[in-house]
Scaffold this motif. Structure first.
Motif, short mmCIF file in Angstrom:
data_model
loop_
_atom_site.label_atom_id
_atom_site.label_comp_id
_atom_site.label_asym_id
_atom_site.label_seq_id
_atom_site.Cartn_x
_atom_site.Cartn_y
_atom_site.Cartn_z
N ALA A 219 -56.70 -54.87 -2.84
CA ALA A 219 -57.39 -53.75 -2.20
C ALA A 219 -56.45 -52.97 -1.29
N LEU A 220 -56.66 -51.67 -1.28
CA LEU A 220 -56.01 -50.78 -0.32
C LEU A 220 -57.10 -50.28 0.62
N GLY A 221 -57.07 -50.74 1.85
CA GLY A 221 -58.08 -50.34 2.81
C GLY A 221 -57.48 -49.48 3.90
N VAL A 222 -58.35 -48.91 4.70
CA VAL A 222 -57.90 -48.10 5.83
C VAL A 222 -58.50 -48.66 7.11
N GLY A 223 -57.83 -48.41 8.21
CA GLY A 223 -58.32 -48.89 9.50
C GLY A 223 -59.17 -47.86 10.20
N GLY A 376 -52.98 -48.39 15.16
CA GLY A 376 -52.32 -48.27 13.88
C GLY A 376 -52.62 -46.99 13.12
N HIS A 377 -53.66 -46.27 13.52
CA HIS A 377 -54.08 -45.09 12.75
C HIS A 377 -53.20 -43.88 13.05
N SER A 378 -53.38 -43.25 14.18
CA SER A 378 -52.60 -42.06 14.49
C SER A 378 -52.78 -41.64 15.93
N CYS A 379 -51.76 -40.99 16.44
CA CYS A 379 -51.87 -40.32 17.74
C CYS A 379 -51.06 -39.04 17.64
N GLY A 380 -51.09 -38.24 18.69
CA GLY A 380 -50.39 -36.97 18.64
C GLY A 380 -49.86 -36.56 19.99
N ILE A 381 -48.99 -35.57 19.98
CA ILE A 381 -48.45 -35.05 21.23
C ILE A 381 -48.13 -33.57 21.08
N TYR A 382 -48.48 -32.81 22.11
CA TYR A 382 -48.05 -31.42 22.22
C TYR A 382 -46.93 -31.40 23.24
N SER A 383 -45.74 -31.08 22.76
CA SER A 383 -44.55 -31.20 23.60
C SER A 383 -43.40 -30.44 22.97
N ASN A 384 -42.49 -29.96 23.80
CA ASN A 384 -41.23 -29.39 23.33
C ASN A 384 -40.06 -30.22 23.80
N SER A 385 -40.35 -31.47 24.17
CA SER A 385 -39.32 -32.41 24.61
C SER A 385 -39.14 -33.49 23.55
N ASP A 386 -38.01 -33.46 22.85
CA ASP A 386 -37.76 -34.51 21.86
C ASP A 386 -37.73 -35.89 22.51
N LEU A 425 -55.79 -43.32 4.81
CA LEU A 425 -54.68 -43.51 5.73
C LEU A 425 -54.53 -44.99 6.08
N GLY A 426 -53.48 -45.62 5.55
CA GLY A 426 -53.20 -47.00 5.89
C GLY A 426 -52.77 -47.12 7.34
N CYS A 427 -53.16 -48.21 7.98
CA CYS A 427 -52.90 -48.38 9.41
C CYS A 427 -52.02 -49.59 9.71
N GLY A 428 -51.39 -50.15 8.68
CA GLY A 428 -50.48 -51.26 8.89
C GLY A 428 -51.18 -52.49 9.45
N SER A 429 -50.38 -53.46 9.85
CA SER A 429 -50.96 -54.71 10.37
C SER A 429 -51.74 -54.46 11.65
N ASN A 438 -49.70 -42.94 3.86
CA ASN A 438 -50.70 -42.01 3.39
C ASN A 438 -50.86 -42.34 1.90
N ILE A 439 -51.96 -42.97 1.53
CA ILE A 439 -52.09 -43.58 0.21
C ILE A 439 -52.24 -42.52 -0.88
N THR A 440 -51.37 -42.60 -1.90
CA THR A 440 -51.40 -41.66 -3.02
C THR A 440 -51.28 -42.43 -4.33
#
Length: 475
Positions: A219-223, A376-386, A425-429, A438-440
């Motif tokens: 099975a390929l599941g998502v978190g 494990g799923h995702s997060c984001g950032i708005y930033s211009n600082s690498d 969207l796989g979320c790893g362990s 990203n399951i394809t």
């Protein structure tokens, strides 16, 4: 008690027999395309997408989905069926999925793609319009067949979409049963499908994903999703505010990738909060927050009555007023965990708002929130600082970090980024999954590795070379 047990056994036997017949049909259809060429496969999936996404049909599907499920809105459904399906096709159409798909001259290895067989796919009620299409073309791209088990609340939508794809498949000279819908879904049939298919592609609630992993079938599941987004002091605040609005309100937050929590660092907190308000964000006071909490969670579970509904509907249901023009709720929060339910996934146009001293504090909050839900799923950032971007990426337990992009429209792939297009969207362990992908289609094939001898065999180095880094320390 005995009567009830006997009735359950009859239902289980009936479901097993019905699914066995579907799987037999599916397997026979898959055998007919096992030797298809790349050109034949790609024409098939192109026809499947065109059948559901062409002008006139996409509009009909979008409206039908809203009418049946009573979730989300027309604009969100239309974007998914019209645009997301096209983008997914475009993303995979040039991939080589037949024959030799990869060669490694250094190791003298070639990889040959081979189909898995029958894919059993679960489709959630929150994304029932594009999910069957995307999963179906991913399956067929690998020369598999697929059976789609929809949520009962979206069974008619699923049947409409699958029937359109089946018609297109026949016109391309292939068997319609490459794509089959379970038209009268039930838990028993879904469980049987997971037992009898060759690989499960599970998108849906945690219980279904757990059942998929327990079925005995690969099975390929998502978190679980619970996206956390940070805005730092270097961000373009106007751009960030508009993109957060887009993400938070897309399809009325039906997506698990919707911005569930937004963290503003001290330096821009007040200015950014004002910009979010200008975009339709309404800050709840303590009384409204308590009422909203009681409306969203019932006995510790999200209340289906408020999922993916308009702000006015939710406010009326909860018993508080909102000004005209409200697009999403802003709930001030400071803690996380079970005692702070707003730190979890909400599946509504509700955003928990946090204040952080700096990027390190934002990372602390992100990890705390996602340790409760969504790790494990995702997060984001708005930033211009690498430096800040990479600090957050390195310090969080996440599979995806979306930078200066609307989270819900981006982490599953979009035309403005390089993420593979999917709704799985796989979320790893961290999220209890076997993959971060990203399951394809590449996850829905078997690969045969052909290994030939190296032109020059490798030679083990002497011990004083191989162990040079530790040999003196271990004396």
């Amino acid at each position: 008690m005995a009567q009830a047990a006997n009735l359950n056994m009859v239902e289980d036997d009936s479901a097993a027999a019905e699914v066995a017949e579907l799987v037999a049909r599916s397997r026979a259809a898959q055998a007919q395309i096992e030797d298809y060429t790349q050109e034949q496969v790609d024409k098939l999936i192109t026809a499947m997408v065109w059948a559901v996404a062409k002008p006139g049909v996409a509009e009909k599907i979008a409206q039908f989905t809203v009418d049946e499920t009573q979730l989300g809105n027309y604009d969100g459904k239309y974007l998914k069926i019209f645009r997301k399906t096209r983008a997914t096709l475009y993303d995979i159409i040039d991939d080589k999925s037949v024959g030799i798909i990869e060669e490694d001259p250094v190791r003298n290895i070639v990889k040959i793609a081979k189909p898995v067989g029958v894919i059993g796919a679960l489709a959630p009620t929150t994304n029932p319009e594009a999910t069957p299409v995307i999963k179906a073309i991913s399956a067929v791209k690998g020369r598999n067949s697929i059976i789609v088990a929809p949520h009962p609340r979206a069974k008619l939508t699923n049947k409409m979409i699958v029937d359109l794809m089946r018609e297109a498949i026949v016109k391309m000279g292939a068997p319609a049963d490459l794509v089959i819908s379970i038209d009268t879904p039930s838990l028993e049939k879904t469980n049987e499908l997971m037992k009898q298919c060759d690989r499960i592609l599970a998108t849906g609630g945690g219980a279904m994903v757990t059942a998929a992993y327990s079925s005995g079938t690969p099975a390929l599941g998502v978190g679980a999703g619970n996206a956390v987004v940070t805005v730092d002091e270097t961000a373009d605040l106007d751009d960030a505010a508009e993109k957060i609005r887009i993400s938070k309100t897309l399809d009325l937050a039906a997506s698990c990738s919707s911005d569930n929590s937004v963290i503003l660092v001290d330096a821009i907190h007040d200015e950014m909060l004002a910009k979010l308000q200008a975009k339709g964000g309404y800050i709840l006071d303590n009384d409204a927050k308590a009422k909203l909490q009681a409306a969203i969670w019932v006995d510790g579970h999200i209340n289906a009555k408020v999922v993916a509904q308009t702000p006015k509907f939710i406010a009326d249901y909860a018993g508080f007023d909102v000004p005209e023009g409200t697009q999403f709720f802003i709930v001030p929060e400071s803690g996380f965990g079970p005692d702070h339910p707003f730190s979890g996934e909400k599946m509504t146009v509700t955003m928990a708002l946090y204040r952080a001293k700096d990027i390190d504090d934002a990372i602390r909050l992100t990890n705390g929130i996602q340790a409760y839900q969504g790790q494990g799923h995702s997060c984001g950032i708005y930033s211009n600082s690498d430096a800040n971007i990479m600090k957050l990426a390195n310090a969080t337990k996440t599979s995806r970090v979306m930078v200066n992009q609307p989270q819900a429209a981006s982490n599953s792939g979009n035309l403005w980024n390089g993420m593979r297009q999917t709704f799985s969207l796989g979320c790893g362990s961290w999220g209890g999954n076997s993959t971060n992908n990203n399951i394809t289609w590449r996850d829905l094939i078997n690969e045969t590795w052909v290994s030939k001898p190296l032109a020059q065999p490798k030679v083990l180095p002497a011990d004083d070379v191989l162990f040079a880094s530790v040999i003196d320390e271990l004396k």
